[in-house]
Write a protein that holds these residues in place. Structure first.
Motif, PDB file in Angstrom:
ATOM      1  N   LEU A 130       0.442 -51.158  93.590  1.00  0.00           N
ATOM      2  CA  LEU A 130      -0.216 -51.832  92.594  1.00  0.00           C
ATOM      3  C   LEU A 130       0.854 -52.121  91.199  1.00  0.00           C
ATOM      4  O   LEU A 130       0.322 -53.210  90.612  1.00  0.00           O
ATOM      5  CB  LEU A 130      -1.523 -50.897  92.053  1.00  0.00           C
ATOM      6  N   GLN A 131       1.626 -51.250  91.000  1.00  0.00           N
ATOM      7  CA  GLN A 131       2.615 -51.508  89.819  1.00  0.00           C
ATOM      8  C   GLN A 131       3.436 -52.662  90.069  1.00  0.00           C
ATOM      9  O   GLN A 131       4.066 -53.388  89.106  1.00  0.00           O
ATOM     10  CB  GLN A 131       3.477 -50.125  89.498  1.00  0.00           C
ATOM     11  N   ALA A 132       3.928 -52.695  91.309  1.00  0.00           N
ATOM     12  CA  ALA A 132       4.667 -53.812  91.728  1.00  0.00           C
ATOM     13  C   ALA A 132       3.882 -55.184  91.862  1.00  0.00           C
ATOM     14  O   ALA A 132       4.466 -56.383  92.001  1.00  0.00           O
ATOM     15  CB  ALA A 132       5.301 -53.692  92.991  1.00  0.00           C
ATOM     16  N   MET A 133       2.500 -55.338  91.660  1.00  0.00           N
ATOM     17  CA  MET A 133       2.031 -56.535  91.728  1.00  0.00           C
ATOM     18  C   MET A 133       2.039 -57.153  90.605  1.00  0.00           C
ATOM     19  O   MET A 133       2.095 -56.834  89.469  1.00  0.00           O
ATOM     20  CB  MET A 133       0.206 -56.222  92.027  1.00  0.00           C
ATOM     21  N   PRO A 134       2.178 -58.794  90.703  1.00  0.00           N
ATOM     22  CA  PRO A 134       2.168 -59.719  89.451  1.00  0.00           C
ATOM     23  C   PRO A 134       1.070 -59.431  88.403  1.00  0.00           C
ATOM     24  O   PRO A 134      -0.191 -59.694  89.135  1.00  0.00           O
ATOM     25  CB  PRO A 134       2.653 -61.059  89.859  1.00  0.00           C
ATOM     26  N   LYS A 135       1.233 -59.213  87.416  1.00  0.00           N
ATOM     27  CA  LYS A 135       0.124 -59.201  86.501  1.00  0.00           C
ATOM     28  C   LYS A 135      -0.474 -60.466  86.116  1.00  0.00           C
ATOM     29  O   LYS A 135      -1.948 -60.675  85.720  1.00  0.00           O
ATOM     30  CB  LYS A 135       0.536 -58.369  85.219  1.00  0.00           C
ATOM     31  N   GLU A 136       0.299 -61.436  86.338  1.00  0.00           N
ATOM     32  CA  GLU A 136      -0.120 -62.740  85.747  1.00  0.00           C
ATOM     33  C   GLU A 136      -1.238 -63.159  87.081  1.00  0.00           C
ATOM     34  O   GLU A 136      -2.423 -63.982  86.588  1.00  0.00           O
ATOM     35  CB  GLU A 136       0.976 -63.781  86.192  1.00  0.00           C
ATOM     36  N   GLY A 145     -13.000 -66.142  84.977  1.00  0.00           N
ATOM     37  CA  GLY A 145     -14.422 -65.746  84.850  1.00  0.00           C
ATOM     38  C   GLY A 145     -14.713 -64.540  85.794  1.00  0.00           C
ATOM     39  O   GLY A 145     -15.702 -64.102  85.990  1.00  0.00           O
ATOM     40  N   ALA A 146     -13.671 -64.067  86.647  1.00  0.00           N
ATOM     41  CA  ALA A 146     -13.953 -63.038  87.627  1.00  0.00           C
ATOM     42  C   ALA A 146     -14.166 -61.830  87.062  1.00  0.00           C
ATOM     43  O   ALA A 146     -13.280 -61.396  86.215  1.00  0.00           O
ATOM     44  CB  ALA A 146     -12.801 -62.882  88.753  1.00  0.00           C
ATOM     45  N   ASN A 147     -15.169 -60.898  87.464  1.00  0.00           N
ATOM     46  CA  ASN A 147     -15.403 -59.505  87.095  1.00  0.00           C
ATOM     47  C   ASN A 147     -14.600 -58.390  87.712  1.00  0.00           C
ATOM     48  O   ASN A 147     -13.743 -59.023  88.524  1.00  0.00           O
ATOM     49  CB  ASN A 147     -16.860 -59.055  87.124  1.00  0.00           C
ATOM     50  N   GLY A 148     -14.727 -57.219  87.503  1.00  0.00           N
ATOM     51  CA  GLY A 148     -13.910 -56.160  88.033  1.00  0.00           C
ATOM     52  C   GLY A 148     -13.799 -56.276  89.549  1.00  0.00           C
ATOM     53  O   GLY A 148     -12.650 -56.123  90.088  1.00  0.00           O
ATOM     54  N   TRP A 149     -15.154 -56.179  89.977  1.00  0.00           N
ATOM     55  CA  TRP A 149     -15.081 -56.119  91.465  1.00  0.00           C
ATOM     56  C   TRP A 149     -14.545 -57.293  92.292  1.00  0.00           C
ATOM     57  O   TRP A 149     -13.772 -57.191  93.175  1.00  0.00           O
ATOM     58  CB  TRP A 149     -16.563 -55.951  92.023  1.00  0.00           C
ATOM     59  N   GLN A 150     -14.902 -58.462  91.495  1.00  0.00           N
ATOM     60  CA  GLN A 150     -14.343 -59.860  92.377  1.00  0.00           C
ATOM     61  C   GLN A 150     -12.762 -59.988  92.218  1.00  0.00           C
ATOM     62  O   GLN A 150     -12.327 -60.212  93.042  1.00  0.00           O
ATOM     63  CB  GLN A 150     -14.911 -61.259  91.606  1.00  0.00           C
ATOM     64  N   SER A 151     -12.364 -59.399  91.076  1.00  0.00           N
ATOM     65  CA  SER A 151     -10.765 -59.213  91.164  1.00  0.00           C
ATOM     66  C   SER A 151     -10.243 -58.377  92.079  1.00  0.00           C
ATOM     67  O   SER A 151      -9.199 -58.704  92.515  1.00  0.00           O
ATOM     68  CB  SER A 151     -10.384 -58.891  89.496  1.00  0.00           C
ATOM     69  N   PHE A 152     -10.878 -57.275  92.355  1.00  0.00           N
ATOM     70  CA  PHE A 152     -10.304 -56.169  93.163  1.00  0.00           C
ATOM     71  C   PHE A 152     -10.314 -57.014  94.393  1.00  0.00           C
ATOM     72  O   PHE A 152      -9.586 -57.044  95.383  1.00  0.00           O
ATOM     73  CB  PHE A 152     -10.917 -55.160  93.283  1.00  0.00           C
ATOM     74  N   TRP A 153     -11.522 -57.529  95.100  1.00  0.00           N
ATOM     75  CA  TRP A 153     -11.945 -57.706  96.230  1.00  0.00           C
ATOM     76  C   TRP A 153     -11.073 -59.087  96.851  1.00  0.00           C
ATOM     77  O   TRP A 153     -10.436 -59.342  97.819  1.00  0.00           O
ATOM     78  CB  TRP A 153     -13.216 -58.001  96.799  1.00  0.00           C
ATOM     79  N   HIS A 154     -11.105 -60.182  95.961  1.00  0.00           N
ATOM     80  CA  HIS A 154     -10.365 -61.339  95.940  1.00  0.00           C
ATOM     81  C   HIS A 154      -9.047 -61.512  95.568  1.00  0.00           C
ATOM     82  O   HIS A 154      -8.312 -62.317  96.234  1.00  0.00           O
ATOM     83  CB  HIS A 154     -11.300 -62.439  95.605  1.00  0.00           C
ATOM     84  N   VAL A 155      -8.487 -60.562  94.893  1.00  0.00           N
ATOM     85  CA  VAL A 155      -7.026 -60.692  94.500  1.00  0.00           C
ATOM     86  C   VAL A 155      -6.409 -59.348  94.884  1.00  0.00           C
ATOM     87  O   VAL A 155      -5.348 -59.311  95.640  1.00  0.00           O
ATOM     88  CB  VAL A 155      -7.042 -60.844  92.930  1.00  0.00           C
ATOM     89  N   THR A 156      -6.816 -58.233  94.243  1.00  0.00           N
ATOM     90  CA  THR A 156      -5.980 -56.980  94.530  1.00  0.00           C
ATOM     91  C   THR A 156      -6.050 -56.578  95.994  1.00  0.00           C
ATOM     92  O   THR A 156      -4.730 -56.221  96.397  1.00  0.00           O
ATOM     93  CB  THR A 156      -6.545 -55.793  93.343  1.00  0.00           C
ATOM     94  N   PHE A 157      -6.916 -56.474  96.508  1.00  0.00           N
ATOM     95  CA  PHE A 157      -7.072 -55.952  98.041  1.00  0.00           C
ATOM     96  C   PHE A 157      -6.063 -56.938  98.887  1.00  0.00           C
ATOM     97  O   PHE A 157      -5.591 -56.185  99.719  1.00  0.00           O
ATOM     98  CB  PHE A 157      -8.510 -56.015  98.393  1.00  0.00           C
ATOM     99  N   PRO A 158      -6.285 -58.341  98.960  1.00  0.00           N
ATOM    100  CA  PRO A 158      -5.643 -59.132  99.631  1.00  0.00           C
ATOM    101  C   PRO A 158      -3.975 -58.813  99.391  1.00  0.00           C
ATOM    102  O   PRO A 158      -3.320 -59.035 100.508  1.00  0.00           O
ATOM    103  CB  PRO A 158      -5.941 -60.433  99.509  1.00  0.00           C
ATOM    104  N   ILE A 159      -3.762 -58.834  98.296  1.00  0.00           N
ATOM    105  CA  ILE A 159      -2.288 -58.477  97.917  1.00  0.00           C
ATOM    106  C   ILE A 159      -1.768 -57.302  98.304  1.00  0.00           C
ATOM    107  O   ILE A 159      -0.634 -57.081  98.931  1.00  0.00           O
ATOM    108  CB  ILE A 159      -2.150 -58.824  96.148  1.00  0.00           C
ATOM    109  N   MET A 160      -2.485 -56.325  98.267  1.00  0.00           N
ATOM    110  CA  MET A 160      -2.214 -55.018  98.743  1.00  0.00           C
ATOM    111  C   MET A 160      -2.141 -54.866 100.067  1.00  0.00           C
ATOM    112  O   MET A 160      -1.909 -53.613 100.583  1.00  0.00           O
ATOM    113  CB  MET A 160      -3.003 -53.868  97.849  1.00  0.00           C
TER     114      MET A 160
END
Length: 372
Positions: free
Chosen positions: A258-264, A273-288
């Protein structure tokens, strides 16, 4: 100007190899073949002698070791004689190959050999060859298959450990007060030995008469808070202790990802306009996902070796409900003193693990490509 491309290097090696005299190539190959035949002959003679098939042989396995050392030297010399400069470069890989053969391949083959013996340490007869009898007994051993069934439960529990660890990693990655303090606190269980955890929690905190956990459960209305009496409660209790030790390991790997993931990327998702869950499921989880797959496979490998907590707390009880394959094999060696049968159980379990992990790696690779 000299061409230093890989294709030029390959052409150079090919030309250099062609310049080696045919007699020298044949001599080098013959040297390796001769040394290999000597090693195989010494090994086969010793195996037949130990199994009682033939009388001639050696008093111990030391000649096999000497033969292996001589074969290693002959292999290096033969490579240089037959391949020239390419053989010299291969010498840099030779120590790693020989080390792998010595500590992985040869012990595995020796384990297969022991698995064909009727070798009970409590017997005065000593080991003798019994073919596939151990394999036949394995397929009719209900306790062993019960332990394999328990391993399915323990392995699937890794997904729950991963979910908890991911939540903790997200929490410790957020801007919260006392974040550094909680990172240290959550890592403390990983610093403890599983044997210490089994005695500190399983034998003390969860002791059904005077343990603090049992006392609290009794105050909450549980008449007989015996954590290791009923099969499912005992199984969940063992899993809870193992998870308490292992979740910090998963958490710290995910936190590093998570700390190595680009903040941009996250900032762009918020702008869209993504909320917290949408950011996690569509951005954070695939990258991780690559990090998640890696840590899950590592954790599954460690879970498949689970034994210490079970041995110290329940010894596989009640009625084998908490048994793992490793703890059962340990009891076969300790209580039955049956080296041949115990080795057969371990070899069969190793083959199952290899097949399982191979399939798991292929499926995870396809899923990663599909998601990303």
């Amino acid at each position: 100007m000299q061409d230093t491309s890989p294709a030029a290097a390959v052409r150079h090696d090919k030309v250099a190899w062609q310049r080696i005299a045919a007699t020298r190539k044949a001599l080098g190959r013959g040297f390796v073949v001769l040394a290999s035949l000597v090693l195989v002959t010494v090994l086969v003679v010793q195996i037949l002698h130990v199994s009682g098939t033939i009388t001639p042989g050696f008093s111990d396995w030391r000649p096999v070791l000497y033969g292996y050392v001589l074969w290693s030297v002959a292999l290096g010399v033969g490579q240089v004689m037959a391949r020239g400069e390419r053989g010299l470069r291969a010498l840099f890989l030779l120590p790693a190959v020989l080390f792998t053969v010595a500590v992985v391949i040869f012990p595995s083959l020796f384990g297969f050999y022991i698995a064909t013996l009727d070798w009970n340490l409590s017997s005065l007869e000593g080991p003798h060859f019994n073919g596939l009898s151990n394999l036949y007994a394995l397929f009719h051993d209900d306790y062993y298959w019960n332990a394999l069934g328990n391993m399915i439960f323990y392995t699937l529990s890794v997904l729950g450990e991963y979910a908890i660890a991911f939540g903790l990693a997200l929490l410790l990655n957020a801007e919260i007060r006392g974040r550094k303090f909680f990172r240290v606190v959550f890592l403390l269980p990983m610093m403890l030995s599983p044997v210490a955890v089994s005695w500190m929690i399983g034998k003390s905190l969860m002791e059904y008469r005077f343990g603090p956990a049992a006392t609290l459960a009794r105050d909450l209305g549980w008449d007989n808070p015996a954590f290791f009496a009923a099969p499912w409660i005992a199984r969940f209790s063992i899993q809870a202790m193992d998870a308490w030790v292992s979740i910090p390991f998963i958490m710290i790997i995910l936190l590093a990802g998570l700390q190595a993931m680009p903040k941009e990327v996250l900032e762009a998702a918020k702008v869209d306009g993504a909320n917290g869950w949408q950011s996690f499921w569509h951005v954070t989880f695939p990258i991780m996902l690559p990090v998640s797959i890696t840590v899950l496979i590592i954790r599954i490998i460690f879970k498949l070796k689970l034994a210490d907590i079970v041995i110290n707390v329940t010894a596989g009880g009640p009625g084998g409900a908490t048994d793992t394959v490793s703890s059962f094999i340990y009891r076969v060696y300790r209580d039955r003193s049956n080296v041949g049968y115990g080795t057969g159980l371990a070899i069969f379990y190793l083959l199952l693990i290899i097949v399982f992990l191979t399939v798991l790696l292929r499926l995870s690779h396809r899923w990663t490509q599909r998601v990303s």
